[in-house]
Design a protein around this motif. Sequence first.
Motif, PDB file in Angstrom:
ATOM      1  N   VAL A 196       0.852  -1.186   0.000  1.00 15.77           N
ATOM      2  CA  VAL A 196       0.000   0.000   0.000  1.00 15.77           C
ATOM      3  C   VAL A 196       0.889   1.239   0.000  1.00 15.77           C
ATOM      4  CG1 VAL A 196      -1.772   1.265   1.282  1.00 15.77           C
ATOM      5  CG2 VAL A 196      -1.802  -1.229   1.249  1.00 15.77           C
ATOM      6  N   THR A 197       0.593   2.196  -0.833  1.00 13.82           N
ATOM      7  CA  THR A 197       1.346   3.452  -0.871  1.00 13.82           C
ATOM      8  C   THR A 197       0.462   4.601  -0.409  1.00 13.82           C
ATOM      9  OG1 THR A 197       0.737   4.004  -3.155  1.00 13.82           O
ATOM     10  CG2 THR A 197       2.672   2.591  -2.831  1.00 13.82           C
ATOM     11  N   LYS A 198       1.092   5.684   0.001  1.00 12.77           N
ATOM     12  CA  LYS A 198       0.319   6.836   0.437  1.00 12.77           C
ATOM     13  C   LYS A 198      -0.507   7.410  -0.710  1.00 12.77           C
ATOM     14  CE  LYS A 198       4.013  10.247  -0.269  1.00 12.77           C
ATOM     15  NZ  LYS A 198       4.836  11.298   0.399  1.00 12.77           N
ATOM     16  N   GLU A 199      -0.053   7.200  -1.949  1.00 15.66           N
ATOM     17  CA  GLU A 199      -0.765   7.741  -3.105  1.00 15.66           C
ATOM     18  C   GLU A 199      -2.082   7.014  -3.378  1.00 15.66           C
ATOM     19  OE1 GLU A 199       3.342   9.005  -3.227  1.00 15.66           O
ATOM     20  OE2 GLU A 199       2.500   6.970  -3.152  1.00 15.66           O
ATOM     21  N   ASN A 200      -2.156   5.708  -3.020  1.00 14.67           N
ATOM     22  CA  ASN A 200      -3.416   5.003  -3.292  1.00 14.67           C
ATOM     23  C   ASN A 200      -4.269   4.816  -2.047  1.00 14.67           C
ATOM     24  OD1 ASN A 200      -2.019   2.955  -2.015  1.00 14.67           O
ATOM     25  ND2 ASN A 200      -2.194   1.470  -3.678  1.00 14.67           N
ATOM     26  N   LEU A 201      -4.005   5.637  -1.025  1.00 14.94           N
ATOM     27  CA  LEU A 201      -4.875   5.687   0.154  1.00 14.94           C
ATOM     28  C   LEU A 201      -5.693   6.971   0.118  1.00 14.94           C
ATOM     29  CD1 LEU A 201      -2.902   4.491   3.324  1.00 14.94           C
ATOM     30  CD2 LEU A 201      -4.696   3.276   2.073  1.00 14.94           C
ATOM     31  N   LEU A 202      -6.993   6.833   0.294  1.00 11.78           N
ATOM     32  CA  LEU A 202      -7.870   7.998   0.339  1.00 11.78           C
ATOM     33  C   LEU A 202      -8.631   7.997   1.665  1.00 11.78           C
ATOM     34  CD1 LEU A 202      -9.479   8.099  -3.240  1.00 11.78           C
ATOM     35  CD2 LEU A 202      -7.618   9.514  -2.339  1.00 11.78           C
ATOM     36  N   PRO A 203      -8.922   9.188   2.215  1.00 15.70           N
ATOM     37  CA  PRO A 203      -9.712   9.246   3.450  1.00 15.70           C
ATOM     38  C   PRO A 203     -11.105   8.671   3.222  1.00 15.70           C
ATOM     39  CG  PRO A 203      -8.712  11.384   2.937  1.00 15.70           C
ATOM     40  CD  PRO A 203      -8.537  10.518   1.730  1.00 15.70           C
ATOM     41  N   ALA A 204     -11.580   7.919   4.189  1.00  5.76           N
ATOM     42  CA  ALA A 204     -12.941   7.381   4.160  1.00  5.76           C
ATOM     43  C   ALA A 204     -13.706   7.957   5.344  1.00  5.76           C
ATOM     44  CB  ALA A 204     -12.908   5.854   4.217  1.00  5.76           C
ATOM     45  N   PRO A 205     -15.031   7.942   5.300  1.00  6.30           N
ATOM     46  CA  PRO A 205     -15.813   8.484   6.422  1.00  6.30           C
ATOM     47  C   PRO A 205     -15.501   7.754   7.724  1.00  6.30           C
ATOM     48  CG  PRO A 205     -17.212   8.125   4.496  1.00  6.30           C
ATOM     49  CD  PRO A 205     -15.902   7.472   4.200  1.00  6.30           C
ATOM     50  N   THR A 206     -15.309   8.509   8.793  1.00  3.74           N
ATOM     51  CA  THR A 206     -15.058   7.901  10.101  1.00  3.74           C
ATOM     52  C   THR A 206     -16.343   7.717  10.899  1.00  3.74           C
ATOM     53  OG1 THR A 206     -14.650  10.085  11.066  1.00  3.74           O
ATOM     54  CG2 THR A 206     -12.743   8.880  10.223  1.00  3.74           C
ATOM     55  N   GLU A 207     -17.459   8.204  10.362  1.00  6.96           N
ATOM     56  CA  GLU A 207     -18.736   8.119  11.064  1.00  6.96           C
ATOM     57  C   GLU A 207     -19.689   7.208  10.316  1.00  6.96           C
ATOM     58  OE1 GLU A 207     -21.838  11.255  13.058  1.00  6.96           O
ATOM     59  OE2 GLU A 207     -21.273  11.612  10.972  1.00  6.96           O
TER      60      GLU A 207
END
Length: 339
Positions: A73-84
């Motif tokens: 996993v790279t930082k480029e293919n990580l996206l924020p997802a809803p935490t709620e």
Amino acid sequence: ERLVGSEMCIRDRGNSAWNGFSFSCLGKFSVLKGEKMRENREKNDLVTKNFETFPDVAADIINALLHNGKLVVTKENLLPAPTESIYTSGENRLRNQLQDVVKYEMAGERIRAQYMIANQSAPDVKMVLRKAGYTGGGYREQYEGKVMDMYPIIEMILYWGREHWEKQPGIHELCCGKVPEELRKYVDDIRVHIWEMRYLPQEVRERFHSDMRIVLDYLAEGNNLRSDQKVVHKAALIRMINVLSGEEDSTTESAILKEMNIREEDEITMCELFEQYVRMGKREGRQEGRQEERQSGIKALIITCIELGADYNTTAEKVKTRFQLSEESVTENMNLYWN
């Protein structure tokens, strides 16, 4: 003046001052014997969450703990997802539940997996029930079509407490003690995946390459830690180690860097950063010492005036003139020491 150059750190390792050096200088970076963590869990959680939200740190956690250190996993293919996530309670009321850090791993335009990173500072034997709620909420969103893809949800629990987390029961152990064996096989045995972050063995810590490696090595090695690793998130790293060492976090990141005369874009090693932070602590200590000395002088003057029979107004005027105080400060000190 800012220290630069790892050679300064190397030089200092050999002298007696460095050998007796402690990051806990004047209350900073305390990992001293007999130390007790302060009850400051909410602030701890916020600082830890902030640190893990950085994409490079989140990717590092996933790779180190789930992929044995491989760069999957790279930082480029990580996206924020809803935490709620929202759910309906037994009273038919809408309620929310919040996860610490949630990331989507992307494969092109599609979601490959969702990672939920939770932080714990104390063991919780019922943690598996909370996990069922969080992951269940994520799968419900897929079922209801709120997201286009279907993908696995992986929850990771990072435990930062000092006491070992001995019991980590799954659903079978927690809930099926009296359930007949013929029924138990139909109960999904959800389990928790917990990492005791203070006690990760060296071979696991070596899988980390982000600033998290510095945090983990510091917790494991304490004042014996020496590293020339470059620091990326300087103020966040300082705050992270501060709260995990039991110190109350009351300083903003911008204030930390300004006081240290360091910018986030500066290239600096862990050794140099900690040196600067300890120097800042010494300056703060000297300032506190001068303030204590000044306060003792005010007290002594007021008591002397009382013993010599001076009245209130005369004493107040002497205090104001001698120490260059405002009327408000004079009144405050007179209330403290005038009997």
